[in-house]
Each structure stands twice: as C-alpha cells, then as structure tokens.
Design an enzyme around this catalytic site. Sequence first.
Site, PDB file in Angstrom:
ATOM      1  CG  ASN A   1      -0.472  -0.269   2.523  1.00 55.44           C
ATOM      2  OD1 ASN A   1       0.562  -0.897   2.679  1.00 55.44           O
ATOM      3  ND2 ASN A   1      -1.161   0.217   3.537  1.00 55.44           N
TER       4      ASN A   1
ATOM      5  CB  CYS B   1     -10.777  -2.666   0.906  1.00 54.74           C
ATOM      6  SG  CYS B   1     -10.251  -2.020  -0.691  1.00 54.74           S
TER       7      CYS B   1
ATOM      8  CB  CYS C   1      -8.724  -4.711  -3.284  1.00 55.79           C
ATOM      9  SG  CYS C   1      -7.594  -3.326  -3.028  1.00 55.79           S
TER      10      CYS C   1
ATOM     11  CB  CYS D   1      -5.289  -1.434  -1.443  1.00 57.14           C
ATOM     12  SG  CYS D   1      -6.565  -0.701  -0.431  1.00 57.14           S
TER      13      CYS D   1
ATOM     14  CD  GLU E   1      -1.401   4.756   4.674  1.00 58.97           C
ATOM     15  OE1 GLU E   1      -0.887   5.599   5.438  1.00 58.97           O
ATOM     16  OE2 GLU E   1      -2.112   3.810   5.070  1.00 58.97           O
TER      17      GLU E   1
ATOM     18  CD  GLU F   1      -5.262  -6.008  -0.949  1.00 57.71           C
ATOM     19  OE1 GLU F   1      -4.716  -4.880  -0.910  1.00 57.71           O
ATOM     20  OE2 GLU F   1      -5.945  -6.459  -0.021  1.00 57.71           O
TER      21      GLU F   1
HETATM   22  N1  THU Z   1      -5.131  -1.584   2.875  1.00 61.63           N
HETATM   23  C1  THU Z   1      -4.590  -2.373   1.897  1.00 61.63           C
HETATM   24  O1  THU Z   1      -3.536  -2.062   1.325  1.00 61.63           O
HETATM   25  N2  THU Z   1      -5.244  -3.509   1.572  1.00 61.63           N
HETATM   26  C2  THU Z   1      -6.334  -3.976   2.216  1.00 61.63           C
HETATM   27  O2  THU Z   1      -6.823  -5.021   1.858  1.00 61.63           O
HETATM   28  C3  THU Z   1      -6.923  -3.228   3.324  1.00 61.63           C
HETATM   29  C4  THU Z   1      -6.372  -1.871   3.544  1.00 61.63           C
HETATM   30  C5  THU Z   1      -4.408  -0.376   3.257  1.00 61.63           C
HETATM   31  C6  THU Z   1      -5.010   0.901   2.780  1.00 61.63           C
HETATM   32  C7  THU Z   1      -4.448   1.889   3.769  1.00 61.63           C
HETATM   33  O3  THU Z   1      -3.162   2.289   3.315  1.00 61.63           O
HETATM   34  C8  THU Z   1      -4.274   1.080   5.052  1.00 61.63           C
HETATM   35  O4  THU Z   1      -4.301  -0.281   4.662  1.00 61.63           O
HETATM   36  C9  THU Z   1      -5.341   1.348   6.084  1.00 61.63           C
HETATM   37  O5  THU Z   1      -6.601   1.206   5.525  1.00 61.63           O
END
Ligand code: THU
Length: 141
Positions: free
Chosen positions: A43, A91, A94, A54, A45, A56
Amino acid sequence: MVAQEELIQKALEARKLAYTPYSHHKVGAALLTKDGKIFTGCNVENAGYTPSNCAERTAVFKAVSEGYREFTAIAIVGGFDGKPLPICAPCGVCRQVLREFCDPDTFQVILGTDNLNEKKVFKLGELLPLGFGPENLKGEK
Ligand code: THU
C-alpha cells in the site's frame, strides 16, 4: 506450481516496502499469473488520503501494465508492526478490481499472517458474491 507459502513469503517481503505514514497499517500482496510469474505490491498512502492505493491494487496494476491479465491466486498479509499479523481481508474496491481479471469460481485469495501455518483461503466469488464483471457488459452469463 507455486506453493501458497511461497506466495505468502513474497507478500511479507512486499509488506516491508509499504508507505504508510498516516495509518501505519502495512499491507503486502503477491499476485500469481497463470504462467507462474509473481507480481508483488504494497500500500502507498498519500497526504491527500483518498489517492492512497492498496497493496492488492498495486500488484494488479503492476501486472496489467506489464502485459499480464490472467491470474490464479493472490496472497495478502497486513497489520501493524510490533504485533503478530492478523488475517487481513481485501477491501471492497480491491475485490472489485480482482473481479475484472480473475475467475470468481477458481481464483484463490490467500489471507496469510507472519505465521506460515496460519492462513485462510477463499475463492474470489466467496468474497464477492453476485459480483458485477466484464461479462455483464457483454450480455453474457
Ligand atoms: N489496505 C490495503 O492495502 N489492503 C487492504 O486489503 C486493506 C487496507 C491499506 C489501505 C491503507 O493504506 C491502510 O491499509 C489502512 O486502511
């Protein structure tokens, strides 16, 4: 044939690269192509929050942008540093992005932890029942 544990290991490696100055929740993913290549993602940000990506989706977009569109499995690991990793489910966004390229009946979603003996494996269709996919826009299924 790539083992589920190998994919989880790759996801754990990718997780180390997560850029998470805001949530500190680090996620790694390893996506397996039909011909055995592995694309990883973490991920990423952003100070604007909504542009965050994310793990994925990073993996899927890396693969598709390099010409790969057929996938058989993805391993996902996520959580905070300093504690054992819990199972981290993808999520909704994804799940929908995976649905674009992956067969809901066969594509495996492997939810791993930092303990290689602890994992949960689902078919994409179990995580996204009655999903809307490309075939819906072709008048199929
Ligand atoms: N996040 C992911 O990368 N994948 C997931 O399946 C769930 C959430 C990340 C997004 C964000 O950077 C952090 O986790 C908190 O939500």
